[in-house]
Motif scaffolding. Structure first.
Motif, mmCIF file in Angstrom:
data_model
loop_
_atom_site.group_PDB
_atom_site.id
_atom_site.type_symbol
_atom_site.label_atom_id
_atom_site.label_comp_id
_atom_site.label_asym_id
_atom_site.label_seq_id
_atom_site.Cartn_x
_atom_site.Cartn_y
_atom_site.Cartn_z
ATOM 1 N N ASP A 81 8.375 -6.637 0.002
ATOM 2 C CA ASP A 81 9.743 -6.113 -0.018
ATOM 3 C C ASP A 81 9.795 -4.951 0.966
ATOM 4 N N ARG B 11 12.318 -3.329 2.113
ATOM 5 C CA ARG B 11 13.300 -2.291 1.790
ATOM 6 C C ARG B 11 12.712 -1.245 0.851
ATOM 7 N N ASN B 12 11.966 -1.692 -0.160
ATOM 8 C CA ASN B 12 11.422 -0.782 -1.170
ATOM 9 C C ASN B 12 9.925 -0.507 -0.995
ATOM 10 N N ASP B 13 9.322 -1.100 0.032
ATOM 11 C CA ASP B 13 7.898 -0.921 0.306
ATOM 12 C C ASP B 13 7.037 -1.315 -0.902
ATOM 13 N N ASN C 183 2.871 -0.474 -4.688
ATOM 14 C CA ASN C 183 4.132 0.215 -4.436
ATOM 15 C C ASN C 183 3.855 1.347 -3.466
ATOM 16 N N LYS D 43 5.896 3.425 -1.904
ATOM 17 C CA LYS D 43 6.653 4.660 -2.109
ATOM 18 C C LYS D 43 6.014 5.532 -3.184
#
Length: 419
Positions: free
Chosen positions: A123, A125-127, A152, A154
């Motif tokens: 993803d 967009r959300n890393d 994840n 972020k």
């Protein structure tokens, strides 16, 4: 050139084809566009450039769906970005969610990390990403594998599921288990469910298993490891059991808690807490705090008497064991020192017990050779009694609290298998 087929509503473009859709630009030598399905495809190679994500993608075959805002790429797919490069057999990208799905053998490389999997998604967009089927992440210092890996970016948080292995090449440490997680901000790693740690040293590896292993950095940025619930340790010259354990890489100190038991050659050691200090991979010193007890089996008792086994025993409040070539050669007892040992003599080529020494005093200093007590110094108010073997039928053979646990001594087969 452009060719239109009215029957199937398809347009074929050839030679220096360029198609724009928002920030996406596709170039190819050939493109077929289906007006009904609103899809375009190429089979002789293509290139897509995204100004928004700074991505450049090339592949042998590709399909674009205008209605679904989705791309499908196959054969020699290469996606380059300023931060990473993806190489795979098949890649699908959905513009609405800004998510890429990859299938088949896939590698993702960046400046300091390489990722391999055979199925996964990212993803953008959300890393957030997940890598499945023989997933592996390697860097200069560590290699991480598992059936699947979730990350994840972020939050700086990752999880690994099933057949987990974490290899630290700088300290020759391998950790395995069935579930693991890592938090980058705190540099904390946890492995649980059949957790096993292996540290290689001078050709003799230390194995440590537990329900859960937790690794955190100390003030010197070295590993500090905690093991919880059902701890087992095994090395050729050292075995042990405990409820919990800590290990400090900074000072090479291993500490066993909650009714620990330790075996070294013929000696069994118990106490409230056991500390083992190592030096260059070798055992240097043993410190036992509270209810310290060392037991070793004396030579088999002559069957002409009772056939009962005899055990040399050293007991006290606190105990320090000194090692030479990974074997105990000296023991110091501080507080409430007590001992029972059975001296022997060589006769007709075999050792036979000649009696029983029972002693107690505040402190003891004992020298050991070939797992046998050779010299004893009773310090402060000594009291010692020697009983010949023929006369010790009524003499207590065990100190209070004696428990021989030889049947519980771990072997390599008691530990989880290495994936």
């Amino acid at each position: 050139k452009m060719f239109f087929t009215k029957k199937n509503q398809q347009v074929r473009f050839q030679q220096k084809v360029v198609m724009n859709d928002g920030d996406m630009t596709l170039t190819s030598d050939q493109l077929v566009y289906d007006l009904k399905a609103e899809t375009g495809r190429y089979t002789t190679g293509g290139k897509i450039v995204s100004t928004k994500n700074k991505n450049v993608l090339t592949s042998r075959k590709g399909t674009y769906s205008a209605t679904e805002k989705a791309f499908f790429f196959r054969d020699n797919v290469v996606l380059t970005n300023p931060d990473y490069t993806v190489r795979c057999d098949t890649l699908q990208y959905r513009e609405a969610t800004e998510t890429a799905f990859f299938f088949g053998p896939t590698t993702i490389t960046s400046d300091d990390t390489k990722i391999y999997c055979e199925n996964g998604w990212y993803d953008t967009r959300n890393d957030i990403s997940q890598f499945n089927e023989h997933a592996r992440i390697t860097s200069d210092k560590t290699a991480l594998t598992g059936d699947s890996i979730y990350y994840n970016g972020k939050l700086g948080f990752g999880e690994v599921f099933r057949n987990v292995t974490i290899r630290d090449t700088t300290s020759n440490v391998l950790i395995t288990g069935q579930y693991g997680k890592h938090t980058e901000q705190s540099k904390t790693s946890l492995v649980t469910r059949e957790a096993l740690l292996i540290q290689a040293a001078d050709g003799d590896s230390l194995f440590m298993s537990a329900d859960t292993l937790l690794a955190v950095p100390d003030s010197a940025d070295k590993q500090f490891i905690r093991a919880f619930y059902g701890v087992t340790i095994f090395r050729t010259d050292l075995q042990g059991l405990a409820d919990s354990l800590t290990y400090s890489e900074t000072d090479s100190l291993l500490v066993l808690y909650s009714s620990p038991v330790l075996w070294n050659e013929a000696n069994q050691v118990t106490g409230d807490t056991i500390r083992i200090r190592t030096w260059k991979g070798h055992i240097d010193k043993l410190l036992v705090h509270g209810n310290s007890f060392i037991i070793s089996e004396a030579i088999k008792y002559d069957s002409t008497y009772t056939g009962q086994r005899r055990y040399n025993q050293i007991k006290g409040r606190d105990l320090t064991g000194f090692f030479r070539e990974n074997a105990i050669h000296r023991v110091k007892v501080e507080g409430n020192g007590q001992l029972i040992y059975f001296p022997a003599e060589e006769k007709e080529g075999e050792s036979k017990l000649i009696g029983q020494n029972t002693g107690e005093c505040s402190d003891l200093d004992i020298r050991i050779q070939d797992n046998q007590i050779k010299r004893i110094n009773l310090i402060r108010e000594p009291d010692s009694v020697f009983t010949p073997i023929q006369m010790n039928a009524d003499t207590p053979l065990e100190l209070e609290g004696f428990k021989w646990k030889g049947a519980q001594r771990p072997t390599r087969s008691d530990l989880p298998e290495i994936p």
